[in-house]
Each structure stands twice: as C-alpha cells, then as structure tokens.
Design an enzyme around this catalytic site. Structure first.
Site, PDB file in Angstrom:
ATOM      1  N   GLU A 115       0.942  -1.434   0.105  1.00  0.00           N
ATOM      2  CA  GLU A 115      -0.127   0.010  -0.011  1.00  0.00           C
ATOM      3  C   GLU A 115       1.248   1.464  -0.115  1.00  0.00           C
ATOM      4  OE1 GLU A 115      -2.763  -2.868   0.907  1.00  0.00           O
ATOM      5  OE2 GLU A 115      -0.111  -2.659   0.917  1.00  0.00           O
ATOM      6  N   HIS A 185     -11.211  -5.830   8.189  1.00  0.00           N
ATOM      7  CA  HIS A 185     -12.672  -5.497   7.315  1.00  0.00           C
ATOM      8  C   HIS A 185     -13.649  -4.571   7.627  1.00  0.00           C
ATOM      9  CE1 HIS A 185      -9.994  -9.027   6.025  1.00  0.00           C
ATOM     10  NE2 HIS A 185      -9.615  -8.552   4.678  1.00  0.00           N
TER      11      HIS A 185
END
Length: 381
Positions: A115, A185
C-alpha cells in the site's frame, strides 16, 4: 454467557438459519432471540431519483456506478490510469471489471501487495501530469500508506510554494461494516484523514452519489480519498445517469426535511437514519431532518448549522469509534455556533472504543435502535 448467546442467536436469525417460531418451549432462548433480532442491524436501502437534466439512466448498483465513473475517466482523459492490487481482473469487489480489456494493461494494471508503494507511485504519476486513480483493496489496509498520503500527497503543493502538486491523485478504498468482516475488513478511517489539510475525504451514500462524487474527485485539483461503503456495493441499486456528471465536493445535502431534530451522517449510516426518521415520525410524532455530509473534509458546516438553528437538537452517527470520531468535530462546531439555539446536548451514536468485533458486531453497530433511543433522549431532555 448471556451476551455471547444473544450475539450468536442474532447471527442465526439474520442468516435465516433459525427463527423465533422454532424456539418451542425454550423461553430463555426465545428471549435471547427476540433481543438479538431487535439489536441486529438490518439495512434498508431506499433508491433515489437522479435529476432529469443528468440525461438518460441505466440500472446500476454501487460498484457498477463506480465502474462507470472510471470508464468515463479513462475514455475522456488519455493520461488517466488505474492501479492497485488485483484491479486488472476486476478487483475483489469487481469495481474495475472489464476496464483492462477495454483500455489495455498499460492503463489498468496490478501492483505488488504494498500500500505504501501504491500511494507513492500514485503521487509520482500525478506530479508528472497523469490522472492517477489508485485502489487500496480495503480501507483497513490504508495505514501502511499513511506516511505517503499525509506527509507527501497532502503537503506537496504547500512545500513547493505551488510550483508542483499531485492534485490529480484519487485513492479509492472500500470501508465500513459488512456483517462478517471483523477486525481487518470493517474499519471506517475517515477521521484520520480529516485531520490532514491538503486532501479531500469523500464518502457516498448510494450509486447516483458515488458516480458523481467519484468523477468530481478525479477531476478535482486536490488529492482525494474516496471511501466506498462496501455493504452497499450490491445492496444499493438505482437508475444512475449513464453519462458524465459531477456532484459538488463542498456541499452537504438535506436528504429529508424536518423541524424537530437534525440527524447527520454519511455513507451507509445515512440509510440507517432514514429508518430512524420514519420511526420517530410514526412512534413519537417527531419530525427529523436528515443531512448527508458527503464530503468529510472540507465539511459543509453552514448546512448543518442552519438546520440545528431551526431544530435545536442534533444527533450525529457513524460506524467509527466514538473517541476522536468526526462526530466530535461536528458537535464542537455546533456547540460553538448554535449554543443559544440548542434545546439539548448534542448526541453522538457511534461505534465503541474497541477493535471492531466479529460475533458482537450487532451490538457494536450504531443501528436504528440505538439512534432511535438517542432521538428520544433529545426530545425528552
């Protein structure tokens, strides 16, 4: 034990594997199931209608409207590129499906699982003049990119005295609870980025909004964080304008007009508060005004202040934890600007100050029941 039983029972009820009618003579389990079903979050999506001047429409869910926005961006801007983990085959939520085949693997391509690298690469491309559309696969994993976003993207224009900028960078990321995402998540990190001057933070409530706001982000001259409520990817379906259109990144929207209580939210929580508006009217005779903030930074304080000046009461709800959540900034501003108009202290209904739980998600979420109780508290103060 009691809370664990209720949580498990709630999951069984929501999944359709158990019903109250099957409890038989087990009064204890029946009580658990009744309470768990009451506390379980049930999302009701209310489709909206696009303005007629936006042209012809097509039926799309939220991920399809996002795909349509990026399709238009790639078609209209030859410098536009899309990159991220697995985007070439469509991404885990299918938001980029078909785009690599249509525009080529040099414009829609996969990146390593890094990322920080995705954000840094996007900054570099934007500085060199490209329109960079980066995807972080889940907002929960945006934190390794935090330094690049906060210390580079947000400050690039300022540190160079406006000689250089990376304003054509848009970073997309799915956020929020989905029913089974647990710790990694389910997070809603908007407040982290709202603290950073130099970037815009945007969260849509549905397909029409998502397409218009994403296109506005892509065209904007400032780096944008575009957070997509993933529970709405397939649950939210509307007739979305097929062509190119944008929505303002500086204006909140009054979704439901009312007179007694102001409700403020963004993303999925707007849909939850729609239910609360109906419940308050039916059960209490209370008229609620619902505002979708849409853009977290910069946020439209004028619209909120105008509403609270009228109603005298404010409830702000979001999925992120209570402490340091963006509701605190709204509450502080309203207290400062509307002090003499307030009939009750500002109410915040948010996630708790814990990691996002798995089986206890129904108790963690700021569902319609918790929000409805807060409305009653405001009215009875």
């Amino acid at each position: 034990k009691k809370w664990a039983n209720m949580a498990l029972s709630g999951l069984l009820v929501r999944s359709g594997r158990f019903s109250l009618s099957k409890c038989g003579q087990n009064a204890s389990l029946a009580a658990y199931l009744t309470q768990a079903k009451r506390m379980a979050s049930a999302l009701t999506y209310v489709p909206e209608t696009a303005p007629s001047d936006f042209g012809e429409t097509a039926k799309m869910n939220l991920f399809q409207s996002i795909n349509s926005a990026m399709d238009i961006a790639l078609a209209n801007d030859p410098t536009a590129v899309i990159f991220g983990e697995d985007v070439a085959f469509g991404g885990v939520f299918r938001c980029t499906i078909g785009l690599a085949d249509k525009y080529g693997r040099d414009r829609v391509f996969n990146t390593p699982l890094c990322e920080q690298g995705i954000a840094g690469f996007g900054i570099g491309m934007a500085v060199m003049g490209a329109t960079a559309i980066a995807e972080i696969q889940f907002a929960d994993y945006i934190y390794p990119a935090f330094d690049q976003i906060v210390n580079e993207a947000a400050k690039y224009r300022y540190r160079s005295g406006n000689l250089f900028d990376c304003g054509k960078l848009t970073i997309r990321a799915p956020c929020g609870a989905v029913g089974h995402g647990a710790l990694y998540h389910s997070q809603s990190p908007e407040a982290f980025f709202a603290h950073v001057p130099g970037i815009k933070v945007v969260i849509p409530r549905g397909p029409i909004q998502a397409k218009g706001l994403l296109l506005a982000c892509i065209k904007d001259d400032n780096p944008c964080i575009f957070l997509e409520p993933k529970i709405l990817y397939r649950a939210a379906v509307e007739q979305v304008p097929a062509g190119d259109y944008t929505l303002p990144l500086t204006s909140a929207e009054v979704v439901v007009e009312g007179a007694d209580v102001t409700l403020v939210a963004w993303g999925t929580q707007v849909q939850v508060l729609r239910d609360v508006c109906n419940m308050a009217q039916e059960k209490l005779g209370v008229s609620c005004e619902l505002i979708d903030l849409r853009t977290i930074m910069p946020w439209d304080s004028d619209t909120v202040i105008k509403s609270v000046t009228k109603t005298g009461r404010l409830l702000v709800a979001h999925e992120a934890p209570l402490t340091g959540g963006f509701a605190a900034e709204i509450a502080s501003t309203v207290q400062n600007e509307c002090f003499l108009n307030l009939e009750a202290p500002v109410e915040r209904v948010c996630g708790y100050d814990t990691p996002f739980p798995h089986i206890f998600e129904p108790f963690y979420m700021p569902d319609k029941w918790r929000c409805f109780e807060a409305v009653k508290k405001l009215i009875n103060y």
